[in-house]
Scaffold this motif. Structure first.
Motif, PDB file in Angstrom:
ATOM      1  N   THR A 122       0.829  -1.216   0.000  1.00 16.32           N
ATOM      2  CA  THR A 122       0.000   0.000   0.000  1.00 16.32           C
ATOM      3  C   THR A 122       0.858   1.259   0.000  1.00 16.32           C
ATOM      4  O   THR A 122       0.604   2.200  -0.745  1.00 16.32           O
ATOM      5  N   GLN A 123       1.897   1.263   0.855  1.00 15.51           N
ATOM      6  CA  GLN A 123       2.655   2.506   1.022  1.00 15.51           C
ATOM      7  C   GLN A 123       3.753   2.682  -0.021  1.00 15.51           C
ATOM      8  O   GLN A 123       4.096   3.808  -0.372  1.00 15.51           O
ATOM      9  N   GLN A 124       4.327   1.558  -0.475  1.00 10.24           N
ATOM     10  CA  GLN A 124       5.485   1.667  -1.355  1.00 10.24           C
ATOM     11  C   GLN A 124       5.221   1.109  -2.750  1.00 10.24           C
ATOM     12  O   GLN A 124       6.138   1.076  -3.570  1.00 10.24           O
ATOM     13  N   GLY A 125       4.012   0.622  -2.982  1.00 10.65           N
ATOM     14  CA  GLY A 125       3.707   0.068  -4.293  1.00 10.65           C
ATOM     15  C   GLY A 125       4.452  -1.218  -4.622  1.00 10.65           C
ATOM     16  O   GLY A 125       4.600  -1.579  -5.797  1.00 10.65           O
ATOM     17  N   LYS A 126       4.927  -1.908  -3.601  1.00  9.55           N
ATOM     18  CA  LYS A 126       5.704  -3.130  -3.853  1.00  9.55           C
ATOM     19  C   LYS A 126       4.823  -4.288  -4.297  1.00  9.55           C
ATOM     20  O   LYS A 126       3.612  -4.301  -4.075  1.00  9.55           O
ATOM     21  N   THR A 127       5.460  -5.286  -4.890  1.00  8.76           N
ATOM     22  CA  THR A 127       4.733  -6.537  -5.168  1.00  8.76           C
ATOM     23  C   THR A 127       4.713  -7.376  -3.895  1.00  8.76           C
ATOM     24  O   THR A 127       5.515  -7.173  -2.988  1.00  8.76           O
TER      25      THR A 127
ATOM     26  N   ARG B  82      -9.297 -17.611   4.108  1.00  7.49           N
ATOM     27  CA  ARG B  82      -8.680 -17.236   2.833  1.00  7.49           C
ATOM     28  C   ARG B  82      -7.520 -16.305   3.136  1.00  7.49           C
ATOM     29  O   ARG B  82      -7.619 -15.473   4.036  1.00  7.49           O
ATOM     30  N   GLY B  83      -6.459 -16.412   2.384  1.00  6.78           N
ATOM     31  CA  GLY B  83      -5.276 -15.604   2.660  1.00  6.78           C
ATOM     32  C   GLY B  83      -5.140 -14.417   1.733  1.00  6.78           C
ATOM     33  O   GLY B  83      -6.117 -13.963   1.122  1.00  6.78           O
ATOM     34  N   ILE B  84      -3.900 -13.923   1.628  1.00  6.85           N
ATOM     35  CA  ILE B  84      -3.669 -12.735   0.805  1.00  6.85           C
ATOM     36  C   ILE B  84      -2.996 -13.083  -0.515  1.00  6.85           C
ATOM     37  O   ILE B  84      -2.631 -12.186  -1.279  1.00  6.85           O
ATOM     38  N   ASN B  85      -2.807 -14.366  -0.782  1.00  6.21           N
ATOM     39  CA  ASN B  85      -2.266 -14.728  -2.091  1.00  6.21           C
ATOM     40  C   ASN B  85      -3.173 -14.184  -3.190  1.00  6.21           C
ATOM     41  O   ASN B  85      -4.397 -14.217  -3.066  1.00  6.21           O
ATOM     42  N   GLY B  86      -2.585 -13.702  -4.244  1.00  5.52           N
ATOM     43  CA  GLY B  86      -3.380 -13.169  -5.336  1.00  5.52           C
ATOM     44  C   GLY B  86      -3.553 -11.657  -5.290  1.00  5.52           C
ATOM     45  O   GLY B  86      -4.083 -11.052  -6.208  1.00  5.52           O
ATOM     46  N   VAL B  87      -3.105 -11.028  -4.192  1.00  5.54           N
ATOM     47  CA  VAL B  87      -3.183  -9.570  -4.125  1.00  5.54           C
ATOM     48  C   VAL B  87      -2.081  -8.971  -4.997  1.00  5.54           C
ATOM     49  O   VAL B  87      -0.909  -9.325  -4.847  1.00  5.54           O
ATOM     50  N   THR B  88      -2.469  -8.099  -5.904  1.00  5.18           N
ATOM     51  CA  THR B  88      -1.493  -7.472  -6.802  1.00  5.18           C
ATOM     52  C   THR B  88      -1.411  -5.970  -6.525  1.00  5.18           C
ATOM     53  O   THR B  88      -2.328  -5.398  -5.925  1.00  5.18           O
ATOM     54  N   PRO B  89      -0.330  -5.329  -6.959  1.00  6.27           N
ATOM     55  CA  PRO B  89      -0.239  -3.869  -6.810  1.00  6.27           C
ATOM     56  C   PRO B  89      -1.439  -3.152  -7.436  1.00  6.27           C
ATOM     57  O   PRO B  89      -1.911  -2.143  -6.889  1.00  6.27           O
ATOM     58  N   ALA B  90      -1.964  -3.690  -8.534  1.00  6.66           N
ATOM     59  CA  ALA B  90      -3.104  -3.023  -9.185  1.00  6.66           C
ATOM     60  C   ALA B  90      -4.355  -3.105  -8.311  1.00  6.66           C
ATOM     61  O   ALA B  90      -5.153  -2.154  -8.239  1.00  6.66           O
TER      62      ALA B  90
END
Lengths: 363, 363
Positions: free
Chosen positions: B161-166, B217-225
């Motif tokens: 969120t803060q740094q736009g990282k993957t 459910r986890g956070i896998n699949g969350v992308t920068p977009a």
């Protein structure tokens, strides 16, 4: 409340909090029971057979193990607490003024008589801040505390911020909602917060922090224009109680502060309270919850009773005299806020002009 | 830590947390002392005379009253805890997997042997959530809990969120910072949070909440977009563990959630954890603090030791079997988030399309 030993309780006072305590204990499957309610004769219809108008009878009733003091006021309540402790009865009180003024005397008296003196409800309503802080200061080194601890002031500032109200209108509303008293001087001038900080600071820093040692300014003088100016810069105006070490000196302040959106206090609204403390091993721990109201405050009292029925007495370790130096020189940055502008000044200059409204910037 | 009775402690394990416990206890004026550290022979240089490589010798040492289990792993640690309790030794553990899986068995075993089993460090690092929740569930009715309880997942989401990282880059960083393990599956897929929720839920709802009963459910699949889309609408994406009553049925979920700026989780960043719970008398109480790290976790263990030296054993009252029905039908609203759009859907429709990323809206 189950699993401890059975106790009879006397509740002194039948105001908002007293009624809440009776409601919770009467309504729970519990190891304890309210045997006696000390109140005026005029409450007989409401209270029934449990009414007792003579405090001496409660002291002499050997079946009563715990006395809950929610009388309000100071002189008579203080006398009741002392006599109860001397009669070897556990005391649970919500009375911040008495605990703040007589901390060492009363906790020593409880210890001498091998009974508990509990006071979770004196700060932060239903937030378990006292119990948490006693444990943390015993097992860690707490070096800073800050809190939004006055519900009335916070309600007023929230309403001014969110609804553009004047201080006077917001205060009237707080009174109508039942959580501001007729005389709101202690809330508006910051003395209520200072009482609470003295209790928190005493526990955290393990030495008596007197109310008189705290540099206190209230929220009087805050206008809608000042709020608008502050908000337009991305801040919220709060009233905070802060005790921290600056070097090896204690800095004790209750004053208006500005917080940014990322600060835990930013969204602490209306009668909600929040207390943060910093310690060596834990960095920052923050607690947030309802700081006022009949049931939250009563539930803090019930939590104190619960500990007593398990033999888990408060064991704050506090030196009888102040050991560290107090230096209330302001630190950091302050904003001087007028209706026209908001000027940032180093703390060293803020005492220069007491006629202006200024607020500390809390990081 | 002063004022209790003197005890000798054995620490099982000399990893990050074990070292933290030794550092804190050795460094404090304390009623307790670490007599023995159970570890492999290769640590002899670092540990010195206190090293013990044979667990049986610790069990047989009658001068040791408290065993701190910070071994990690499950089979051997579980065996050690059981044998310690059966040998009438108090146990303090940080092992969420074991407490989650064997809550009823181990708490019963401790009770039978008249010793304490404490596990503050199993959830929320240095935040005193277990001790607070045990008290609240005894004196109030807790009907909902929600928490950001996995530091690694929260670190990753914060950095995205803060740094736009993957996700991958943020995970690598978390590993380098030392608080994500080599195998981060349990963090990324939400199982670690579910273990913790099962412990919190068991205490709060007074009946065994199994890890398997939680919809996870986890956070896998969350992308920068996806993060960018969420942020542009004023939300933060968090991974939250939620246990609440919907009517008289329990709803148990660990999943991605969206929170607005006014929500207490919005600014809970990186390895910080936060747990909120709702109860009848207190509305919402929120605790925030460091959820991971050597010293915060160790300080939770030291706080557990402190309670034992005062005879203040955990007394969570939990039924041996589940009494209320579990219904994990999603409630409220969900956002389906793709790189192109963010569509709000009622909860009843979210199971329809598992191929898309969706997050619950937490008020």
């Amino acid at each position: 409340m189950q699993g401890g030993y059975f106790v009879n309780i006397a509740v002194l006072g039948f105001g908002t909090v007293g009624k809440g305590v009776v409601e919770i204990v009467d309504g729970s499957e519990s190891d304890c029971s309210i045997k006696t309610i000390f109140a005026r004769e005029k409450y007989r219809n409401e209270i029934g057979d449990r009414l007792e108008t003579n405090f001496d009878n409660i002291l002499q009733d050997e079946s009563i193990a715990i006395i809950v003091e929610v009388l309000g006021g100071e002189t008579f309540a203080y006398d009741c607490i002392k006599r109860a402790l001397n009669a070897h009865k556990h005391v649970v009180t919500a009375n911040k003024n008495i605990i703040s003024k007589h901390f060492i005397e009363l906790t020593s008296l409880a210890k001498e008589n091998h009974v508990a003196l509990h006071y979770e409800a004196s700060v932060g309503g239903g937030i378990p801040v006292i119990q948490t802080l006693i444990k943390s200061s015993a097992t860690d080194q707490v070096y800073a505390i800050s809190g939004v601890v006055n519900g009335t002031a916070n309600y007023i500032l929230t309403q001014m911020t969110q609804q553009g109200k004047t201080l006077e209108d917001a205060l009237t509303e707080a009174r109508e909602s039942g959580f501001a008293e007729a005389d709101a001087t202690a809330d508006l001038e910051g003395f209520d917060a200072a009482r609470k900080l003295s209790i928190l600071g005493t526990i955290a820093f393990k030495q008596p922090i007197s109310y008189d040692d705290i540099q206190t300014r209230g929220i009087n003088g805050v206008t809608p224009a000042i709020i608008e100016k502050v908000t337009s810069k991305g801040y919220h105006l709060k009233h905070a109680a802060v005790a921290k070490y600056v070097g090896n000196q204690m800095n004790l302040r209750c004053e208006p502060v500005l917080v940014k959106a990322s600060h835990p206090f930013f969204h602490v609204e209306n009668e909600t309270n929040s207390i943060s403390f910093q310690s060596t091993y834990n960095d920052t721990v923050t607690l947030i919850g309802l700081g006022a109201g009949s049931l939250p405050t009563a539930s803090a009292i019930v939590s104190d009773i619960y500990l007593i029925t398990r033999g888990q007495y408060y064991d704050a370790i506090v030196e009888p005299t102040v050991i560290d130096k107090i230096s209330n020189i302001p630190t950091g940055e302050y904003f001087i806020v007028t209706e026209e502008e908001m000027v940032i000044k180093p703390a060293s200059q803020v005492e220069l002009d007491q006629s202006q409204f200024y607020a500390s910037v809390v990081e």
